[in-house]
Design an enzyme around this catalytic site. Structure first.
Site, PDB file in Angstrom:
ATOM      1  CG  ASP A   1     -24.981   6.403  -3.663  1.00  0.00           C
ATOM      2  OD1 ASP A   1     -24.224   5.480  -3.314  1.00  0.00           O
ATOM      3  OD2 ASP A   1     -26.214   6.384  -3.447  1.00  0.00           O
TER       4      ASP A   1
ATOM      5  NE  ARG B   1     -20.424  -2.904  -2.482  1.00  0.00           N
ATOM      6  CZ  ARG B   1     -20.709  -1.628  -2.585  1.00  0.00           C
ATOM      7  NH1 ARG B   1     -20.775  -0.868  -1.525  1.00  0.00           N
ATOM      8  NH2 ARG B   1     -20.927  -1.086  -3.753  1.00  0.00           N
TER       9      ARG B   1
ATOM     10  CE  LYS C   1     -28.489   4.764  -1.132  1.00  0.00           C
ATOM     11  NZ  LYS C   1     -28.229   4.705  -2.576  1.00  0.00           N
TER      12      LYS C   1
ATOM     13  CG  ASP D   1     -25.516   1.370   1.463  1.00  0.00           C
ATOM     14  OD1 ASP D   1     -26.221   0.397   1.784  1.00  0.00           O
ATOM     15  OD2 ASP D   1     -25.161   1.595   0.290  1.00  0.00           O
TER      16      ASP D   1
ATOM     17  N   GLY E   1     -30.012  -1.936  -0.599  1.00  0.00           N
ATOM     18  CA  GLY E   1     -31.453  -2.014  -0.837  1.00  0.00           C
ATOM     19  C   GLY E   1     -32.123  -2.413   0.466  1.00  0.00           C
TER      20      GLY E   1
ATOM     21  CG  ASP F   1     -28.940  -1.957  -4.632  1.00  0.00           C
ATOM     22  OD1 ASP F   1     -29.349  -0.883  -4.153  1.00  0.00           O
ATOM     23  OD2 ASP F   1     -27.840  -2.461  -4.331  1.00  0.00           O
TER      24      ASP F   1
HETATM   25  C1  DGJ Z   1     -25.728  -0.214  -2.176  1.00  0.00           C
HETATM   26  C2  DGJ Z   1     -26.896   0.704  -2.346  1.00  0.00           C
HETATM   27  O1  DGJ Z   1     -28.084  -0.013  -2.323  1.00  0.00           O
HETATM   28  C3  DGJ Z   1     -26.725   1.484  -3.645  1.00  0.00           C
HETATM   29  O2  DGJ Z   1     -27.852   2.279  -3.875  1.00  0.00           O
HETATM   30  C4  DGJ Z   1     -25.482   2.313  -3.547  1.00  0.00           C
HETATM   31  O3  DGJ Z   1     -25.635   3.299  -2.556  1.00  0.00           O
HETATM   32  C5  DGJ Z   1     -24.282   1.422  -3.261  1.00  0.00           C
HETATM   33  N1  DGJ Z   1     -24.510   0.573  -2.123  1.00  0.00           N
HETATM   34  C6  DGJ Z   1     -23.055   2.256  -3.026  1.00  0.00           C
HETATM   35  O4  DGJ Z   1     -21.980   1.493  -2.661  1.00  0.00           O
END
Ligand code: DGJ
Length: 670
Positions: A359, A436, A469, A471, A521, A540
């Site tokens: 991740d 963030r 993944k 994000d 999430g 999350d």
């Molecule tokens: C938000 C994601 O929902 C988490 O699972 C994780 O990947 C973090 N970001 C990483 O910064």
């Protein structure tokens, strides 16, 4: 399945029928949508035009008001004052449009939208061409039939055939007037870590709006909703389901009119939206998805699940079982070493996981969430042997390797921002409100999209990656595209046109990579994302009891194969609650299963338990991921069941004892 009989257009799916009629003034009147043809419909047809006072008559030879007629599309200016399908600012400054029927066509194959994602493999498509009486504009209405799914997909296109530039101020994808009917709405609201809360309210007057203005489809209001009779339950009663194939700001309004009818529109949110269309240019709307069932909410879920699995999820992953993964995030957050990752992967391999996911934290100078987004090169301090070195070791364990990225973002503290500050969404010389600690890249700028594509391709080519993944951790603020200059109201929509292009390029060049969508999430859980990425990290929140409700919410509109669910450590990192490993598994098992915890902190008996869980899941995952899901009525909690051929699996949550159980073909699985 699509017929024109006299002046009526009739669209049929397996269990539903949708009818509209060409009216004498050239407009299209909506007649019926619901159960297949019966007596009731004829009555509706007869009673659909009403005359009321204090309204405007359309014309001398059509002395009725458009306000009183159930319509198939609507504009401002000719008597209908309800929410319109389209609002155009014409070259002369007026916003009155008067579109009338010109022609129709029925085609077997539906063409893909050019600028947005599309559903595929419909059974037939009807195209209606309308022309504006005065402004040389063409409006096309598209209706695609998905017979088995009982789904009708609607979208529209405006073509500027004039020699003047016009502006679109609002353009919905679908408008439908249900006559003589009001509804109870079921919609899904939430926030971070608390997605898809089911909410129901009876609509008796006024307008009820479900929308997002976060710059994404959002966890605030998911674009999926249902309209039902007041007494509709999980298994009984009439219900309509609606969704949108779009990931940006969306808008649906359900308007209960003065005649106690209901107008439903779905489309792009017109807040801060305007689109300039030059001569010979066109604009297409996202696809709106509509379904109906007389078998309650489960009927809608069944239709939507089938439709998404067969006509939204791209061919390569269609009905393809999903791997059990182990994700490093809650195990290490940003603080890992190559050695630590490999120790974790080894434990994962021992208990039976198939895919190891690294991740956040592997790139640039990333030590926390304050830096390095945009710098997509490996952090040699953490990974001295590079991604390739790590990936080879993981592969040598017999596991696939996956990676986290957040390509749409940049930190001010990054090499990318230092070199290209004008590549981020910034308003010149104004302070930006941070989310963030990061900003959104101006991907409308082709140079920026090119940079993202090249950076990702370099990473994807650097080792044997099977999963990504993707994000997206903040919402839009200070919305401004330095690239677009004086067309700022096009920013939000053009952002998604560019994003979809990037995603399309990548999934075509890397067809076998399993992409998982994520936005902290479920802040971008929608059909637009699912067209490219077959699964999405649902939330999350991994606390099993809270997660139960989140997954229950998703299950109404989305199939289990579209959401990932992880077993995590206790006390849970968000709620501090401790729950048995069994409960955590029982809930995560009803979706795409993953583990997100440091397995090295568990004792032998817990590892043994996880091994058995994964064995069980692998054995039954085809049933779980692609069987027919139902929510059963259960007063003391939640009951889910999935059926496939002669197999049945159930998950029951008992409120009083706060315990869960799984039953396989009636037998308790301990
Ligand atoms: C938000 C994601 O929902 C988490 O699972 C994780 O990947 C973090 N970001 C990483 O910064």
């Amino acid at each position: 399945m699509i017929k024109k009989i006299g002046r009526n257009f009739i669209l049929e799916t397996k269990n539903t029928i949708y009818i509209f009629k060409l009216l004498p003034n050239g407009y299209l009147g909506h007649l019926y949508y619901g159960d297949r043809f019966d007596e009731k419909i004829f009555q509706n047809i007869k009673s659909n035009i009403r005359r009321t006072g204090n309204t405007v008559e359309y014309s001398d030879d059509f002395p009725y008001s458009l306000e009183d007629i159930p319509l198939e599309y609507s504009t401002y200016g000719k008597g209908d004052i309800k929410e319109p399908l389209i609002v155009i600012r014409n070259y002369d400054g007026s916003n009155t449009s008067d579109f009338i029927y010109d022609s129709y066509e029925i085609v077997k194959e539906k063409s893909k939208l050019e600028t947005l994602p599309s559903s595929y493999n419909c059974d037939e498509q009807l195209i209606i061409n309308l022309v504006d009486k005065y402004y040389n504009l063409k409006l096309q209405l598209f209706y695609s039939i998905f017979y088995e799914s009982n789904v009708i997909v609607k979208s529209c296109k405006l073509v500027n055939n004039s020699d003047k530039t016009i502006k679109i101020e609002k353009f919905n994808s679908s408008l439908i007037d249900m006559h003589n009917k009001t509804f109870t709405i079921t919609s899904f609201f939430g926030n971070w870590g608390n997605e898809m809360n089911k909410h129901q309210i009876k609509l008796t007057a006024g307008k009820y709006v479900i929308s997002s203005y976060t710059g994404s489809s959002s966890n605030r209001n998911n674009p999926f909703f249902m309209l039902s009779d007041d007494d509709t339950s999980e298994n009984k009663g009439e219900c309509y389901g609606f969704n949108l194939v779009y990931s940006g700001n969306h808008y649906s309004s359900i308007e209960t009119t003065q005649l106690q009818r209901t107008r439903i529109v779905q489309g792009i949110n017109s807040e801060n939206f305007e689109f300039e269309i030059n001569p010979n240019e066109d604009f297409e709307t996202p696809e709106a998805v509509l379904t109906f069932s007389s078998c309650g909410f489960n009927g809608i879920s069944k239709n939507m699940h089938y439709f998404i699995n067969n006509h939204i999820i791209r061919e390569n992953f269609k009905n393809k079982i999903r791997p059990v993964l182990l994700n490093s995030w809650e195990a290490f957050y940003f603080f890992f070493t190559e050695e630590g990752l490999l120790e974790l992967a080894e434990k994962g391999q021992e208990v039976g996981v198939e895919l190891f996911v690294l991740d956040d934290g592997w790139f640039g100078n990333r030590k926390n969430d304050q830096s390095s987004l945009g710098d997509w090169y490996v952090n040699q301090d953490k990974l001295p042997n590079g991604l390739n070195g790590l990936c080879n070791e993981i592969n040598a364990l017999g596991l696939k390797f996956g990676l986290w990225v957040e390509p749409e973002m940049v930190n001010v503290n990054s090499d990318l921002y230092r070199v290209h500050p004008n590549w981020a969404m910034n308003i010149n010389n104004k302070k930006h409100s941070e989310g963030r600690n990061q900003r959104i890249l101006d991907i409308i700028n082709p140079e920026v999209s090119e940079y993202i594509l090249n950076s990702l391709k370099r990473v994807f080519n650097s080792c044997n990656i099977s999963y990504v993944k993707w994000d997206f951790n903040r919402i839009f603020s200070d919305v401004y595209s330095p690239y677009l200059k004086d067309r700022q109201k096009e920013t939000s929509h053009r952002y998604y046109m560019s994003l979809y292009k990037i995603m399309d390029t990548l999934v075509n060049e890397y067809p076998d990579i399993l992409f998982e969508g994520c936005a902290g999430g479920g802040n971008r859980f929608d059909l637009g994302i699912l067209c490219y990425f077959p699964q999405i990290w649902a939330s999350d929140k991994t606390d099993a009891l809270d997660r139960l409700m989140i997954q229950n919410g998703y299950s109404y509109g989305y199939p289990l194969s579209s959401y990932t669910c992880h077993v995590s450590i206790c006390p849970n990192h968000l709620t501090r609650r401790t729950l048995p490993l069994k409960t955590r598994f029982d809930v995560a098992c009803f979706g795409n299963l993953g583990y997100e915890l440091n397995l090295n902190l568990l004792d032998e008996s817990e590892l043994e338990e996880i091994k058995k869980q994964i064995e069980f899941y692998k054995k039954h995952r085809e049933l779980i991921q692609f069987g027919q899901f139902e929510r059963e009525e259960y007063e003391n909690g939640i009951k889910w069941s999935i059926l496939k051929e002669d197999q049945k699996i159930e998950m029951i949550y008992h409120n009083d004892t706060q315990t869960t159980e799984i039953r396989l073909n009636g037998e308790k699985y301990e």
